[in-house]
Structure formats: C-alpha cells, structure tokens
Enzyme design. Sequence first.
Site, PDB file in Angstrom:
ATOM      1  N   ASP A  69     -14.132 -72.254 -20.547  1.00 14.56           N
ATOM      2  CA  ASP A  69     -14.578 -73.653 -20.462  1.00 14.56           C
ATOM      3  C   ASP A  69     -15.568 -73.769 -19.302  1.00 14.56           C
ATOM      4  OD1 ASP A  69     -15.021 -76.335 -20.059  1.00 14.56           O
ATOM      5  OD2 ASP A  69     -12.932 -76.918 -20.369  1.00 14.56           O
ATOM      6  N   TYR A 161     -28.293 -87.633 -21.682  1.00 14.37           N
ATOM      7  CA  TYR A 161     -28.676 -86.322 -22.236  1.00 14.37           C
ATOM      8  C   TYR A 161     -30.071 -85.948 -21.734  1.00 14.37           C
ATOM      9  CZ  TYR A 161     -29.794 -82.738 -25.756  1.00 14.37           C
ATOM     10  OH  TYR A 161     -30.162 -81.578 -26.394  1.00 14.37           O
ATOM     11  N   LYS A 165     -31.207 -82.775 -19.330  1.00  8.01           N
ATOM     12  CA  LYS A 165     -32.153 -81.741 -19.774  1.00  8.01           C
ATOM     13  C   LYS A 165     -33.409 -81.726 -18.894  1.00  8.01           C
ATOM     14  CE  LYS A 165     -29.802 -79.947 -23.227  1.00  8.01           C
ATOM     15  NZ  LYS A 165     -29.316 -78.567 -23.214  1.00  8.01           N
TER      16      LYS A 165
HETATM   17  N1  LIG Z   1     -29.609 -79.190 -32.505  1.00 11.68           N
HETATM   18  C1  LIG Z   1     -30.797 -79.624 -32.120  1.00 11.68           C
HETATM   19  O1  LIG Z   1     -31.584 -80.154 -32.940  1.00 11.68           O
HETATM   20  C2  LIG Z   1     -31.238 -79.451 -30.685  1.00 11.68           C
HETATM   21  C3  LIG Z   1     -32.496 -79.963 -30.293  1.00 11.68           C
HETATM   22  C4  LIG Z   1     -32.906 -79.767 -28.982  1.00 11.68           C
HETATM   23  C5  LIG Z   1     -32.112 -79.069 -28.083  1.00 11.68           C
HETATM   24  N2  LIG Z   1     -30.890 -78.606 -28.493  1.00 11.68           N
HETATM   25  C6  LIG Z   1     -30.101 -77.836 -27.524  1.00 11.68           C
HETATM   26  O2  LIG Z   1     -29.821 -76.571 -28.101  1.00 11.68           O
HETATM   27  C7  LIG Z   1     -28.547 -76.084 -27.680  1.00 11.68           C
HETATM   28  C8  LIG Z   1     -27.685 -75.758 -28.889  1.00 11.68           C
HETATM   29  O3  LIG Z   1     -27.623 -76.874 -29.736  1.00 11.68           O
HETATM   30  P1  LIG Z   1     -26.698 -76.934 -31.041  1.00 11.68           P
HETATM   31  O4  LIG Z   1     -26.974 -78.237 -31.706  1.00 11.68           O
HETATM   32  O5  LIG Z   1     -26.826 -75.697 -31.826  1.00 11.68           O
HETATM   33  O6  LIG Z   1     -25.264 -76.921 -30.323  1.00 11.68           O
HETATM   34  P2  LIG Z   1     -23.905 -77.669 -30.606  1.00 11.68           P
HETATM   35  O7  LIG Z   1     -23.630 -77.676 -32.068  1.00 11.68           O
HETATM   36  O8  LIG Z   1     -23.868 -78.961 -29.887  1.00 11.68           O
HETATM   37  O9  LIG Z   1     -22.879 -76.642 -29.928  1.00 11.68           O
HETATM   38  C9  LIG Z   1     -22.540 -76.721 -28.583  1.00 11.68           C
HETATM   39  C10 LIG Z   1     -21.969 -75.386 -28.143  1.00 11.68           C
HETATM   40  O10 LIG Z   1     -21.576 -75.494 -26.779  1.00 11.68           O
HETATM   41  C11 LIG Z   1     -20.226 -75.048 -26.641  1.00 11.68           C
HETATM   42  N3  LIG Z   1     -19.599 -75.840 -25.588  1.00 11.68           N
HETATM   43  C12 LIG Z   1     -19.539 -77.193 -25.489  1.00 11.68           C
HETATM   44  N4  LIG Z   1     -18.845 -77.544 -24.394  1.00 11.68           N
HETATM   45  C13 LIG Z   1     -18.449 -76.380 -23.790  1.00 11.68           C
HETATM   46  C14 LIG Z   1     -17.692 -76.087 -22.629  1.00 11.68           C
HETATM   47  N5  LIG Z   1     -17.175 -77.061 -21.853  1.00 11.68           N
HETATM   48  N6  LIG Z   1     -17.491 -74.796 -22.296  1.00 11.68           N
HETATM   49  C15 LIG Z   1     -17.999 -73.793 -23.061  1.00 11.68           C
HETATM   50  N7  LIG Z   1     -18.721 -74.021 -24.181  1.00 11.68           N
HETATM   51  C16 LIG Z   1     -18.939 -75.296 -24.544  1.00 11.68           C
HETATM   52  C17 LIG Z   1     -19.568 -75.314 -28.001  1.00 11.68           C
HETATM   53  O11 LIG Z   1     -18.481 -74.447 -28.246  1.00 11.68           O
HETATM   54  P3  LIG Z   1     -16.940 -74.927 -28.037  1.00 11.68           P
HETATM   55  O12 LIG Z   1     -16.839 -76.293 -28.646  1.00 11.68           O
HETATM   56  O13 LIG Z   1     -16.117 -73.900 -28.733  1.00 11.68           O
HETATM   57  O14 LIG Z   1     -16.722 -74.918 -26.575  1.00 11.68           O
HETATM   58  C18 LIG Z   1     -20.740 -74.960 -28.932  1.00 11.68           C
HETATM   59  O15 LIG Z   1     -20.791 -73.579 -29.113  1.00 11.68           O
HETATM   60  C19 LIG Z   1     -27.979 -77.180 -26.774  1.00 11.68           C
HETATM   61  O16 LIG Z   1     -28.276 -76.856 -25.436  1.00 11.68           O
HETATM   62  C20 LIG Z   1     -28.737 -78.423 -27.192  1.00 11.68           C
HETATM   63  O17 LIG Z   1     -28.792 -79.372 -26.167  1.00 11.68           O
HETATM   64  C21 LIG Z   1     -30.435 -78.777 -29.757  1.00 11.68           C
END
Ligand SMILES: NC(=O)c1ccc[n+]([C@@H]2O[C@H](COP(=O)([O-])OP(=O)(O)OC[C@H]3O[C@@H](n4cnc5c(N)ncnc54)[C@H](OP(=O)(O)O)[C@@H]3O)[C@@H](O)[C@H]2O)c1
Length: 257
Positions: A69, A161, A165
């Site tokens: 975590d 958020y 970032k």
């Molecule tokens: N999706 C988009 O369109 C988008 C756009 C711009 C930027 N981003 C950035 O890209 C990255 C990935 O995005 P995503 O949408 O694929 O991710 P996501 O679905 O939000 O997944 C978040 C990940 O972070 C882990 N996590 C959350 N809290 C945690 C904690 N306290 N300790 C350890 N792990 C933790 C979760 O795993 P657990 O729940 O198992 O802990 C999961 O693997 C992020 O940084 C996001 O801000 C995403």
Amino acid sequence: MSPPSPCALADRRILVTGASVDSDIGRGIASELARNGARLVLAGRRVEALEATKALLPAAEQHLVAPYDLTELDGIPAWVRQIAESGGPLGGIVHSASHQGYSPLSKIGAAEFDRYFSINVGAAILLARALRQRGVAAPGASIVYIGSVAGLRGQKGRTLYAASKAALVAVTRSVALELADLGIRANCVAPAIVKGAQAKKHFSMLSAEQNAALAAAHPLGIGMPGDVAHAVSFLLSDAARWITGTVLPVDGGFMAQ
Ligand SMILES: NC(=O)c1ccc[n+]([C@@H]2O[C@H](COP(=O)([O-])OP(=O)(O)OC[C@H]3O[C@@H](n4cnc5c(N)ncnc54)[C@H](OP(=O)(O)O)[C@@H]3O)[C@@H](O)[C@H]2O)c1
C-alpha cells in the site's frame, strides 16, 4: 551480429506500481516492458490483480509481484530496498499507481486532499528516495512518473487530481536534479484520455454534446494504453540516456491547442 538496440530493456529489472490487471495503463506498461525484455516487479495493493497481470506477460515466471500500500509512505524505502536485495538492483521504476477521481470544490476536505496527494505525490517522492539507497539502483536506472494532461491544463471538477499531477511535474524536475549526480534520470509521461475503464467512467458522466467536444479535443482521437507504454519504455531505455527532468504529453495533440 549488430549491437542491441539502445531501446531494448533486456535484463533490466523494473518496478511498476499500479500494475493491476484492471488498470489499463499499468497493465499496458507491464506488457510493453516485458515484451522488450525487462524483468518486472509488479506492485499494487491486491495480490490477485497483480498475479493476473503477471500471467499475461511473456516469460511470466521471470516476473514477481510485490503487493504494497503506497500510502504507507515511510515504509517505501525499506520495501524497495528489500526488493533489490532479494532479486537484484533496479534498472527503473515506473510510478503509475494513482488516486483518480472527481472532486468538485463543494466536496473538497482534508481527507480528500490526503487521498490524492499521498499516493500521487508522496509516494512519487519516496520512490525516488528509495532508489538513491546504496545498492538499489542499477547503472542506467531511471524513474518514469505517470502524470496527466490534467496537471498541465485546468479541468472542471478535478482540482485535487489536477493539483496532484501538476505537483508531480515539479517532483520530476527536482528529483531529476537531485539524482543526476548518481546517474539516475527522472521523467514524466502525461497522457490525455486513454481507452479503458477510466475513460468509460469519464465519458459516462458527460452529455452527448460534452462527449463529442472531449473527443474532438484529441485531434488524433482517443489513445490506447500501448501509446503511453511505448513512451515509457523509450524513457527507461538507454536511448533516452540524455533526457531527464522532462514532461512528455502523450495525448493525440490535446496540448497542441
Ligand atoms: N486512464 C486514463 O485515461 C488516464 C489519463 C491520464 C493519466 N492517467 C494516469 O495513468 C495512470 C494509470 O491510470 P489507469 O486509469 O490505468 O489506472 P487505474 O485504473 O486508476 O489503476 C490505479 C492503479 O493504482 C493502484 N493503486 C491505487 N491505490 C494504491 C495504493 N494505495 N497503493 C498501491 N497501489 C495503488 C491500483 O491497484 P490496487 O487497487 O490493487 O492497489 C491500480 O493498479 C495513473 O497515474 C493515472 O492518473 C490515466
């Protein structure tokens, strides 16, 4: 025989946070790095979601899961040191784990503040601190933070958020300077909307008109997780050996407007 491409990651050991199977970008990054020869340590809180990513990777037996975590900030250096001591020094860290969400001003309180900043910013800094410990970083190691265009542009309803970032951009620059003496680089990739569960959630909250406007704000269309993963792989590789402290939007032209 020609020398290996500087873009290859053969035998690099790389820690990827947020690598759960249901994280589209984290899973995409893990797949791309493994395809390029890296041996991965997959991190997140849910061990089964990490095992599911591992099972999808080429040479699955070469990769490890390390549930943790990341809001437990003080424990991060010891956790990373233990990973290095048990399996060898790290050739990179990708910090993709994040708290994402919507936080209209009317709902922002101290608890919300902590939820975003602890993992998005605090863990980013502690991971950098972890990498500078003796014996933890392999030669050529670097950090890639996954930011967002939300940190570069205003976004309605996303103040916390976006602030977290934007702070990550500042972290990238200062960490890059602080680790340069050790030969460790730090960069940030800032995606716009990428196809997957989070994008679906985002689009479902908007009207048809708002959906069309958001899609139109991406001149090359909405991206794929692989688009982000390719940029991450490049920045980790020796091909990027003279690149540090940068923020690379991977956004289909969103930031060009
Ligand atoms: N999706 C988009 O369109 C988008 C756009 C711009 C930027 N981003 C950035 O890209 C990255 C990935 O995005 P995503 O949408 O694929 O991710 P996501 O679905 O939000 O997944 C978040 C990940 O972070 C882990 N996590 C959350 N809290 C945690 C904690 N306290 N300790 C350890 N792990 C933790 C979760 O795993 P657990 O729940 O198992 O802990 C999961 O693997 C992020 O940084 C996001 O801000 C995403």
